[in-house]
Write an enzyme that holds these catalytic residues in place. Sequence first.
Site, PDB file in Angstrom:
ATOM      1  N   ARG A 239     102.793   1.497 -10.736  1.00 13.84           N
ATOM      2  CA  ARG A 239     101.910   2.386  -9.992  1.00 13.84           C
ATOM      3  C   ARG A 239     102.351   2.379  -8.527  1.00 13.84           C
ATOM      4  NH1 ARG A 239     100.566   4.540 -14.017  1.00 13.84           N
ATOM      5  NH2 ARG A 239      98.500   4.631 -14.976  1.00 13.84           N
ATOM      6  N   GLU A 268      99.523  10.598  -5.104  1.00  9.77           N
ATOM      7  CA  GLU A 268     100.204  11.642  -5.887  1.00  9.77           C
ATOM      8  C   GLU A 268      99.332  12.892  -5.962  1.00  9.77           C
ATOM      9  OE1 GLU A 268     101.012   9.803  -9.664  1.00  9.77           O
ATOM     10  OE2 GLU A 268     102.322   8.299  -8.785  1.00  9.77           O
ATOM     11  N   HIS A 287     106.008  11.243 -11.715  1.00 13.78           N
ATOM     12  CA  HIS A 287     105.196  10.448 -12.647  1.00 13.78           C
ATOM     13  C   HIS A 287     105.359  10.953 -14.094  1.00 13.78           C
ATOM     14  CE1 HIS A 287     101.411   7.728 -12.803  1.00 13.78           C
ATOM     15  NE2 HIS A 287     102.073   7.667 -13.946  1.00 13.78           N
TER      16      HIS A 287
HETATM   17  P1  NAP Z   1     101.066  -4.816 -19.937  1.00 14.84           P
HETATM   18  O1  NAP Z   1     101.613  -5.047 -21.304  1.00 14.84           O
HETATM   19  O2  NAP Z   1      99.685  -5.223 -19.631  1.00 14.84           O
HETATM   20  O3  NAP Z   1     102.076  -5.502 -18.894  1.00 14.84           O
HETATM   21  C1  NAP Z   1     101.772  -5.722 -17.560  1.00 14.84           C
HETATM   22  C2  NAP Z   1     102.480  -6.969 -17.113  1.00 14.84           C
HETATM   23  O4  NAP Z   1     102.243  -7.158 -15.710  1.00 14.84           O
HETATM   24  C3  NAP Z   1     102.000  -8.223 -17.823  1.00 14.84           C
HETATM   25  O5  NAP Z   1     103.110  -8.890 -18.346  1.00 14.84           O
HETATM   26  C4  NAP Z   1     101.330  -9.050 -16.728  1.00 14.84           C
HETATM   27  O6  NAP Z   1     101.609 -10.437 -16.971  1.00 14.84           O
HETATM   28  C5  NAP Z   1     102.037  -8.549 -15.484  1.00 14.84           C
HETATM   29  N1  NAP Z   1     101.216  -8.723 -14.282  1.00 14.84           N
HETATM   30  C6  NAP Z   1      99.913  -8.380 -14.090  1.00 14.84           C
HETATM   31  N2  NAP Z   1      99.504  -8.739 -12.866  1.00 14.84           N
HETATM   32  C7  NAP Z   1     100.575  -9.330 -12.278  1.00 14.84           C
HETATM   33  C8  NAP Z   1     100.778  -9.927 -11.005  1.00 14.84           C
HETATM   34  N3  NAP Z   1      99.778 -10.000 -10.106  1.00 14.84           N
HETATM   35  N4  NAP Z   1     101.994 -10.429 -10.724  1.00 14.84           N
HETATM   36  C9  NAP Z   1     103.005 -10.381 -11.636  1.00 14.84           C
HETATM   37  N5  NAP Z   1     102.866  -9.840 -12.855  1.00 14.84           N
HETATM   38  C10 NAP Z   1     101.667  -9.311 -13.164  1.00 14.84           C
HETATM   39  O7  NAP Z   1     101.153  -3.271 -19.568  1.00 14.84           O
HETATM   40  P2  NAP Z   1     102.262  -2.197 -19.987  1.00 14.84           P
HETATM   41  O8  NAP Z   1     101.788  -1.441 -21.175  1.00 14.84           O
HETATM   42  O9  NAP Z   1     103.604  -2.833 -19.988  1.00 14.84           O
HETATM   43  O10 NAP Z   1     102.116  -1.211 -18.716  1.00 14.84           O
HETATM   44  C11 NAP Z   1     102.362  -1.691 -17.415  1.00 14.84           C
HETATM   45  C12 NAP Z   1     101.947  -0.685 -16.358  1.00 14.84           C
HETATM   46  O11 NAP Z   1     102.888   0.362 -16.312  1.00 14.84           O
HETATM   47  C13 NAP Z   1     100.615   0.021 -16.610  1.00 14.84           C
HETATM   48  O12 NAP Z   1      99.508  -0.745 -16.160  1.00 14.84           O
HETATM   49  C14 NAP Z   1     100.755   1.320 -15.846  1.00 14.84           C
HETATM   50  O13 NAP Z   1     100.200   1.192 -14.557  1.00 14.84           O
HETATM   51  C15 NAP Z   1     102.257   1.512 -15.754  1.00 14.84           C
HETATM   52  N6  NAP Z   1     102.706   2.699 -16.524  1.00 14.84           N
HETATM   53  C16 NAP Z   1     103.309   3.708 -15.867  1.00 14.84           C
HETATM   54  C17 NAP Z   1     103.760   4.793 -16.565  1.00 14.84           C
HETATM   55  C18 NAP Z   1     104.449   5.934 -15.867  1.00 14.84           C
HETATM   56  O14 NAP Z   1     104.329   7.060 -16.322  1.00 14.84           O
HETATM   57  N7  NAP Z   1     105.166   5.686 -14.791  1.00 14.84           N
HETATM   58  C19 NAP Z   1     103.596   4.870 -17.964  1.00 14.84           C
HETATM   59  C20 NAP Z   1     102.974   3.794 -18.593  1.00 14.84           C
HETATM   60  C21 NAP Z   1     102.535   2.710 -17.882  1.00 14.84           C
HETATM   61  P3  NAP Z   1     100.607 -11.591 -16.459  1.00 14.84           P
HETATM   62  O15 NAP Z   1      99.239 -11.187 -16.882  1.00 14.84           O
HETATM   63  O16 NAP Z   1     101.139 -12.821 -17.125  1.00 14.84           O
HETATM   64  O17 NAP Z   1     100.783 -11.633 -14.981  1.00 14.84           O
END
Ligand code: NAP
Length: 324
Positions: A239, A268, A287
């Site tokens: 994000r 955005e 995005h």
């Molecule tokens: P996820 O499986 O929940 O993965 C998020 C990761 O971030 C987890 O491994 C978590 O591990 C880590 N994390 C959370 N807080 C953190 C911190 N303070 N410091 C370091 N690591 C941290 O989610 P996902 O499905 O992979 O999606 C991730 C994100 O990508 C979404 O939340 C969304 O905002 C973004 N996204 C963007 C798009 C786009 O179109 N650009 C599309 C899809 C998703 P820990 O809890 O162990 O820290």
Amino acid sequence: MDNPYVFITRKVPEDTIAPIREVADVKMWDYEDTPVPREVLLKEAETATAIYSILSDKIDRELLERAKNLKVVGNLAVGYDNVDVEAATEHGVIVCNTPDVLTDTTADLAFALLMAAARRIPEAQQYIKDGKWDNWSPLLLAGQDVHHKTLGIVGMGRIGETVAKRATGFEMNILYHNRSRNEKAEKEFGAAYVSFDELLDTADYVLNLTPLTPETEGMFNRDVFSKMNKNAIFLNVGRGGAVVEEDLVAAIENGEIAGAGLDVFEKEPIPEDHPLMKFPNVVCLPHIGSASVETRKAMCSLTSRNIRAVLRGEKPEAAVNWNK
Ligand code: NAP
């Protein structure tokens, strides 16, 4: 008793909302693909049983306090930083999202962005389209290698792991940083867990895939960019709020890092004169992480099934505050 009423804040394919139509009356905001105005959303919230939202809709405390009949918010994204989950929980509103169905597609885009920034693909395309290609020279539009380089993933969750899987095909060295260890990434893709500072110090590509939370907001700031290598490329597919954009502009301007690839921005959409748009070594995308037709339809269908489940009193496939 009246049917439940579902307000959908943006035009979505009709066939994907069939599950909702089975159980509720539906109104879809469908005005030339423009965002629903805040006052309309607030008004609709007063009567809606469910809101089908997109990531630019603010589902905040003000809205939730007015939404006396609201049972569920089905957000068309895996990220839910646009929703005040604490306030929703206090009001007994279930918040649903769309994990998993977009993981591969978003990982593909993250890798495409990495390749585009590393190998200067948009710049090269512009060069040829501008009619500048009149000879071949050894270092013309030469970028940097991807294979055998070090990729540092900040946020090794579902999408991070899937990017790591792709990176193994390029024989990359993979580092990651999370708050907790990810055994799957370590065992299956050979990713090494390191501190944030070590990742910044070592990686050729630093990829942010964390969710936007109070902890990650502004995480990539001046101090962080100054710790990256001069040849490093910063990539953001998480994000925009995770980045202090004026610090990124300064880091690019001062040559502290070699470039960036950005799918997401602090605010955005960005205007064409946004400061990050002026650099040839910054690739900007609007995005589009999960934007394949198949995946967007899968996200729409999942959102509909999530809403239908809550309206039927059943457990939805994906909810962030289900506690029954
Ligand atoms: P996820 O499986 O929940 O993965 C998020 C990761 O971030 C987890 O491994 C978590 O591990 C880590 N994390 C959370 N807080 C953190 C911190 N303070 N410091 C370091 N690591 C941290 O989610 P996902 O499905 O992979 O999606 C991730 C994100 O990508 C979404 O939340 C969304 O905002 C973004 N996204 C963007 C798009 C786009 O179109 N650009 C599309 C899809 C998703 P820990 O809890 O162990 O820290």
